[in-house]
Design a protein around this motif. Structure first.
Motif, PDB file in Angstrom:
ATOM      1  N   GLY A 354      57.501 -19.986 -26.357  1.00 56.08           N
ATOM      2  CA  GLY A 354      58.577 -19.265 -25.675  1.00 56.08           C
ATOM      3  C   GLY A 354      59.911 -19.912 -25.969  1.00 56.08           C
ATOM      4  O   GLY A 354      59.981 -21.012 -26.500  1.00 56.08           O
ATOM      5  N   ALA A 382      59.054 -15.804 -28.836  1.00 56.15           N
ATOM      6  CA  ALA A 382      58.314 -14.884 -27.975  1.00 56.15           C
ATOM      7  C   ALA A 382      59.064 -13.560 -27.920  1.00 56.15           C
ATOM      8  O   ALA A 382      59.557 -13.130 -26.877  1.00 56.15           O
ATOM      9  CB  ALA A 382      58.158 -15.481 -26.579  1.00 56.15           C
ATOM     10  N   THR A 580      54.223 -16.125 -34.493  1.00 60.48           N
ATOM     11  CA  THR A 580      53.748 -15.608 -33.211  1.00 60.48           C
ATOM     12  C   THR A 580      52.811 -14.426 -33.412  1.00 60.48           C
ATOM     13  O   THR A 580      51.705 -14.391 -32.852  1.00 60.48           O
ATOM     14  CB  THR A 580      54.951 -15.192 -32.338  1.00 60.48           C
ATOM     15  OG1 THR A 580      55.739 -16.357 -32.110  1.00 60.48           O
ATOM     16  CG2 THR A 580      54.493 -14.633 -31.011  1.00 60.48           C
ATOM     17  N   VAL A 600      55.311 -18.057 -21.776  1.00 57.34           N
ATOM     18  CA  VAL A 600      55.472 -16.836 -22.575  1.00 57.34           C
ATOM     19  C   VAL A 600      54.973 -15.655 -21.759  1.00 57.34           C
ATOM     20  O   VAL A 600      53.916 -15.733 -21.131  1.00 57.34           O
ATOM     21  CB  VAL A 600      54.670 -16.929 -23.896  1.00 57.34           C
ATOM     22  CG1 VAL A 600      54.704 -15.597 -24.635  1.00 57.34           C
ATOM     23  CG2 VAL A 600      55.229 -18.044 -24.758  1.00 57.34           C
ATOM     24  N   LEU A 605      56.366  -9.999 -26.202  1.00 59.45           N
ATOM     25  CA  LEU A 605      55.901 -10.127 -27.581  1.00 59.45           C
ATOM     26  C   LEU A 605      55.955  -8.768 -28.280  1.00 59.45           C
ATOM     27  O   LEU A 605      56.001  -7.729 -27.630  1.00 59.45           O
ATOM     28  CB  LEU A 605      54.486 -10.701 -27.593  1.00 59.45           C
ATOM     29  CG  LEU A 605      54.391 -12.109 -26.992  1.00 59.45           C
ATOM     30  CD1 LEU A 605      52.951 -12.588 -26.959  1.00 59.45           C
ATOM     31  CD2 LEU A 605      55.253 -13.084 -27.784  1.00 59.45           C
TER      32      LEU A 605
END
Lengths: 826, 433
Positions: A354, A382, A580, A600, A605
């Protein structure tokens, strides 16, 4: 004993170029031309009382409290002069209240007049104890009042917004608040109404109290992201916040400097707490960064750390019941270490951090991933991201700092600032204020490459270069050919290009900007939205970068890091890790055995559904969190960590400027991420040396920045998407005040958020009615329609607001093609 | 030397039938001066006005030619001429009658002044309450456009000028030139910080000159008559004729145009003396913002220097005459209520001070004042005079300080009455009277 020199030392001192010599209270002083008398006197140690004067606002001369006697060319001026509006001049002789009975009486007289209509409610006033009126009345006022008649009264308080309340009786009409709104924020916020003794501060709505007939034509609704500043600069208790009023007295508070955790502006602030509880936040004074301002999010959004559901004890999932149960630290750390070690030795473990970590915490994650988990599978992003962005960050951003990169001061002095895929007011409010200041005071031209004339475009006196979402890269590539004047301006000395996080959603944009910057010489700066991103970049919380911008694929760099970290040669993984999206995809398809997740939200996302699937896929999940979240729902071990008020550390703001802060609330027992990871590392036989933020910083400092400046992004720009019938291209970004997790428990703040609407062009909105439903295969969002100057075939949605969670609901982002349809009646 | 005390210049057409028509104006020498002016250079005109010694008729008496010469020579930004027709000072009634009776003299003056200052847009800011006057001005401006005296290429001279008549919204403060400019721009009418002065950054931050109606209406006469002719009237430092607006307790109140320097004694003769023969008690030489005079001052020459030497100001030559039936504290209270109502609120001394002064005076007049109140009044006045942002505050204290200066006894008497009345109330609760 100190003996004063016979003659003033400045008498023989030559006056430097651009300066003048004058006398204040018999003392000679040299002052820069253009300096206001009140400041010159202040530098001499003579404080002239004042109310309307504020160094960052244009002079007003309204309160008349700062009157002094002035003599020019040997001739006394007939009237006392306001020292807040008069600039120094050569040979001027000034007498302040210290040496002039006339000035002293004038000041006493004005003070008495200010007090005749001021209520004597200091004992219940929030400002009591830190009130310039109270203090100056004691210092420069009469002991008692001669006023025997009726005071002017008003109903009170008057809500200007859900957050700001106005007590018109206390107001001394210095106009700091109205001048702030007009000059600094540029918001239609508050203004003067009526005249004479009935003059008052009000809004378009409060004006209607006096003239109901004007209701139909009343002004724009109140909107300001900076309203809290008016409270802070109010020299009396006329403006108070719903959040703080009647909560405490200034003399009960302990103040501690802080750095704001909300965005990458890096504002200096002050946290006031009482008995272990933060009561309020104020702007600090940092001329190089936020001057004396703070946005309302930075000022008011801090109660998330006081939420009732704050995690205070580690939790471990009970194998039998499947529920998270409180556990001792030792047990939780053991379970976490075992699970992570097993995963490491199996299919591997990955780290998602994050973007809200301090540099020190991000460094601990970065180091933990490399030496405890032996992986480069770590990414702080994130949000939507791309490999192109990675190249851009590695080649253009990491390692920049105020000495070699773009700064606030450079923005202020730039002839041109080009904002690309960056909405300054929403994403970095202090950058916005500085752009407005530059445009207003120095004529800086601000050009925004975006979709519609947002308030920031208007308030920076800016120009919109409109394009379809996803077409930004093409627009940048087209500047040389189609906007030759802009191209020339970009080649001027000091021209700056600012790019925001949204650029990662536009293929080829970073490459186009890199080429633009290389070609024109314009300086390029990246302004991420979150406070921790620049620090995490520096700390190497990325699949391709080690701390200090070293490439993981560079054997020399790896060797240097190995030596510094005291691990055996060749211990560091050599291949770039997954980003990610790659980590989420791998976890979802069972290619990873464990995830270590620090703060996160899956809904941030790129693909929230896939992220939830990944968390639920059965891999071992360790979550470092403040409060229960979508991640802790799936976590096997939850380790509580400290919020910013309870730890020390630093952020790197968008300039790369280190913003260090110390612990505000001592002894709460909450541990920073770096400490938790350090202990977890010990359980896994890996020594991080990040027991404290200070130790972590020291450790990181042993790896001076060594960015690789090659490998600039080179991705061709894609054709902007072409929507079919019943479709539109989605433009979206987040509003400053929205449903962000750090804004919980703040209803008064939430009430000042901008209205949540979908924006379309007039032609695109045709036939949709009052509401539009925007949908994808995943889901839909229905919002009221507001017509704006977007290109046809584009719909704009706020990213994370009530009723408009774009990622979560649509699974799509900026530049995606979505369906639009009439949204029906409410 | 002319023995007639009256010098009708500005007022000479006022009694002609339909004097406000362009046809009447042109029959009576109208629109002859601007033809001469447009044939000359702006510099010549500025010099002419300087030579004539024309001083601003709005109250302050600043030399008009000097003011015009502050305008920059270049035309990098548009230049504006703004006519201050926001006549609002209590007692003052010269500009509105002038614009009613002879609007074209103002328009012709505007053309000449605008040409002299290289301005192509002139605004006439008229007091909003003077609706009839606004209509008449608008009609006159239309007539002038139709005649080709306004608009593009005026009478083939190559000079362009537009005139916009703008109605104020009823605020005394908008007679202050910078507040007027703010109001004209559509903002709140509050005075601006100076510098920058209007000649540097006035209307829309462009070079601007603000002149009074009477000043500009004098210009065509000076162009036609010359500086020497103008200087035959009035005094060395205050040349020219002036419209004295006489109101109050006189037999024939009205406008009397006489040379500057005329005394009240002479003016009273012109207007038939005090009404019903009741003796004069006090008077204002130039509106309520100028300190009061009394019968002692009957022979003070009413020009800028004479009024100042006698402790007042010429102001707008709004001579308000009060006879012995009028209570000074009452009159002062009424004036103070006006200033309290009209204070714009920007600065503390004026906003709070007038609020306080009005209450003290009201209390006094109601018979609840004390002798200390008189000292308080004077001290509060001292804290306002010269401390406020603009001259409104200074004007507000003039009636009070001069009223107490000349008629302290009347104030004291009110307070003593109050003390005596209060003294009859037993101090001890329950005691018999």
């Amino acid at each position: 004993m100190t003996i004063a020199p016979d003659k003033s030392a400045t008498a023989e001192t030559p006056v430097p170029e651009g300066h003048v010599r004058l006398t204040i209270d018999g003392e000679e002083v040299i002052a820069p031309k253009g300096e206001l008398l009140i400041r010159t006197a202040e530098r001499l140690g003579t404080v002239i009382p004042r109310f309307c004067d504020h160094p960052l606002l244009d002079p007003a001369g309204a309160c008349r409290q700062c009157l002094v006697e002035v003599e020019m060319n040997g001739r006394p001026m007939p009237k006392p002069q306001a020292s807040c509006t008069m600039t120094v001049a050569d040979g001027m002789v000034v007498k302040t209240q210290l040496t002039s009975p006339v000035a002293d009486k004038a000041q006493q007289g004005v003070m008495e007049l200010l007090l005749i209509n001021h209520p004597l409610d200091c004992p219940i006033c929030d400002k009591g104890g830190e009130c310039p009126l109270q203090n100056q009345a004691m210092a420069h006022g009469r002991a008692d009042s001669r006023f025997r008649d009726r005071k002017r009264t008003f109903p009170k308080p008057l809500p200007i917004s859900t957050q700001v309340l106005l007590d018109r009786e206390r107001c001394v009409l210095c106009q700091r608040c109205t001048r702030f709104s007009d000059q600094i924020a540029g918001d239609p916020f508050i203004d003067l109404l009526e005249r004479g003794a009935h003059q008052q501060i009000g809004t378009a709505e409060t004006a209607d109290v006096f003239d109901l007939a004007s209701r139909t034509s009343s002004g724009k609704p109140f909107h300001s992201y900076f309203s809290g500043n008016t409270i802070q600069i109010c020299p009396v208790g006329a403006l108070t916040s719903a959040q703080y009023r009647f909560r405490s007295r200034p003399f009960d508070l302990v103040s501690s400097p802080n750095v704001c955790e909300h965005c990458a502006s890096g504002c200096a602030g002050r946290t006031d707490y009482r008995r272990g509880r933060v009561m309020r936040r104020l702007a600090g004074d940092d001329p190089e960064v936020n001057e004396e301002w703070l946005c309302d999010k930075g000022r008011f959004a801090f109660r998330y750390a006081q939420a009732a559901d704050r995690l205070r004890r580690p939790l471990v999932r009970d194998r039998e019941t499947g529920r998270l149960e409180e556990a001792p630290w030792t047990e939780a750390l053991r379970v976490a270490a075992e699970g992570l070690a097993k995963a490491r030795d199996g299919k591997g473990a990955a780290v998602l951090t994050g973007g809200r970590l301090t540099v020190e915490d991000a460094y601990a994650y970065s180091k933990f991933a490399r030496i405890a988990l032996r992986t480069n599978d770590i990414d702080f992003r994130a949000r939507a991201h791309s490999p192109e962005e990675l190249d851009f960050l590695a080649s253009r951003v990491v390692g920049t700092n105020p000495d070699n990169g773009v700064t606030y001061a450079e923005l202020e002095n730039a002839p041109l600032v080009l904002c690309v895929a960056f909405e300054p007011e929403e994403e970095s409010p202090i950058v916005f204020l500085r752009l407005r200041k530059a445009a207003r005071n120095k004529g800086t031209k601000v050009v925004h490459v975006g979709q519609w004339s947002t308030p920031a475009v208007r308030k920076t006196f800016g120009e919109l270069l409109a394009c379809v979402p996803g077409g930004e890269a093409a627009a940048i590539e087209g500047i040389a050919e189609h906007a030759t004047d802009l191209d020339e301006q970009l080649q001027q000395d000091g021209a700056v290009v600012l790019v925001g996080e949204r650029a990662a959603e536009v293929p080829g944009l970073f490459s186009a900007l890199h080429r633009l910057s290389s070609r024109t010489g314009a300086r390029l700066a990246w302004v991420p939205r979150r406070a921790g991103e620049r620090g995490a970049l520096h700390a190497g919380a990325l699949p391709t970068l080690l701390p200090g911008g070293r490439a993981v694929t560079d054997a020399d760099a790896r060797a240097e890091v190995e030596r510094t970290w005291g691990v055996e040669a060749g211990a560091l993984p050599t291949e770039p890790g997954r980003d990610t999206a790659g980590i989420v995809a791998a976890a979802a398809s069972g290619e990873l055995d464990a995830l270590l997740v620090g703060g996160v939200d899956p809904d941030d996302l790129p693909d929230p559904a896939l992220a939830r699937k990944a968390l639920a896929a059965g891999c071992f999940v360790v979550s470092l969190e403040l409060r229960p979240s979508a991640v802790t729902e799936y976590a096997d071990v939850v380790l509580p960590i400290a919020p910013v008020d309870e730890k020390s550390g630093s952020y790197l703001n968008w300039e790369g400027r280190r913003r260090e802060f110390s612990v505000t609330l001592e002894g709460t027992g909450a541990l920073p991420d770096c400490r938790v990871l350090d202990t977890l590392g010990v359980e896994m036989d890996a020594d991080l040396f990040t027991q404290t933020p200070e130790a972590a910083w020291d450790d990181l400092s042993r790896l001076p920045t060594r960015p690789q400046r090659n490998g600039a992004p080179d991705v061709p720009h894609a054709q902007p998407p072409a929507p079919g019938s019943g479709q539109a291209v989605l433009a979206t970004w987040r509003q400053l005040l929205d449903d962000g997790s750090l804004q919980v428990e703040e209803p008064h703040l939430a009430g000042t958020a901008r209205r949540v609407v979908a924006r379309l062009s007039k032609a695109t909105a045709e036939g949709l009615g009052d509401r539009v439903t925007v949908s994808t295969g995943r889901g839909s969002v229905t919002l009221p329609v507001e017509v704006a100057d977007l290109p046809d075939g584009v719909v704009w949605l706020p990213g994370n607001s009530e009723g408009s969670k774009v990622r979560a609901s649509l699974g799509a982002g900026h530049g995606a093609v979505v369906s639009i349809a009439a949204g029906g009646e409410r | 030397m002319n023995t007639d005390p009256l010098t009708p210049v500005l007022t000479k057409r006022w009694l002609s039938p339909q004097s406000w028509r362009i046809s009447t104006y042109e029959k009576l020498e109208g629109y002859t001066a601007f033809r001469k002016a447009l044939a000359g250079t702006p510099e010549q005109l500025v010099q002419l006005i300087k030579d004539a010694g024309l001083r601003g008729r709005g109250g302050a008496g600043f030399p008009a030619g000097v003011k015009w010469s502050f305008m920059p020579q270049n035309e990098e930004k548009p230049h504006y001429l703004v006519i201050n027709a926001d006549e609002g000072e209590p007692g003052t009634c010269k500009d509105i009658p002038l614009m009613m009776a002879d609007p074209h003299s103002l328009i012709e003056g505007c053309i000449i002044a605008a040409y002299a200052m290289r301005s192509h847009h002139c605004f006439i800011y008229v007091r909003g309450e003077a609706l009839h006057c606004i209509r008449r001005l608008n009609a006159a401006v239309r007539e002038a456009y139709d005649a080709g005296y306004l608009g593009r290429n005026i009478i083939g001279s190559g000079f362009d000028l537009d005139i916009t008549v703008h109605a104020g919204a009823g605020a005394y403060i908008c007679g202050e030139e910078t507040a007027l400019l703010d109001s004209l721009e559509g903002r709140r009418g509050q005075p601006r910080l100076k510098p920058p002065f209007p000649a540097a950054a006035g209307l829309y931050a462009a070079p601007t000159t603000v002149n009074n109606v009477e000043t500009i209406a004098s210009v065509p006469f000076i162009v036609n008559g010359g500086a020497d002719w103008f200087r035959q009237m009035g005094t060395e430092k205050s040349p020219g004729p002036k419209i004295y607006s006489i109101s109050g307790h006189v037999e024939r109140p009205g406008q009397y145009e006489a040379p500057l320097g005329t005394t009240l004694r002479e003016l009273l003769e012109l207007c038939g003396g005090m009404k019903d023969g009741i003796p004069l008690k006090f008077w204002t030489p130039g509106g309520s913002s100028t300190p009061l005079f009394t019968a002692e001052h009957l022979d003070v020459p009413l020009d800028f220097e004479g009024a100042a030497e006698a402790g007042s100001m010429l102001g707008t030559t709004a001579v308000q005459v009060f006879n012995e039936t009028v209570s000074v504290p009452w009159a002062v209270m009424k004036w103070t209520q006006f200033y309290e109502h009209e204070s714009c609120g920007k600065c503390t001394p004026c906003r709070e001070g007038t609020y306080w002064l009005a209450q003290v005076l009201e209390r006094m007049v109601e018979g609840r004042g004390t002798e200390e109140d008189i000292d308080t009044l004077l001290d509060v006045c001292d804290n306002i005079l010269g401390r406020s942002f603009c001259a409104l505050g200074d004007g507000a204290v003039s009636p009070i300080t001069s009223g107490i200066k000349y008629f302290r006894d009347e104030f004291l008497a009110l307070c003593q009455d109050a003390r005596e009345r209060n003294a009859t109330v037993p101090e001890l609760v329950g005691a018999q009277q």
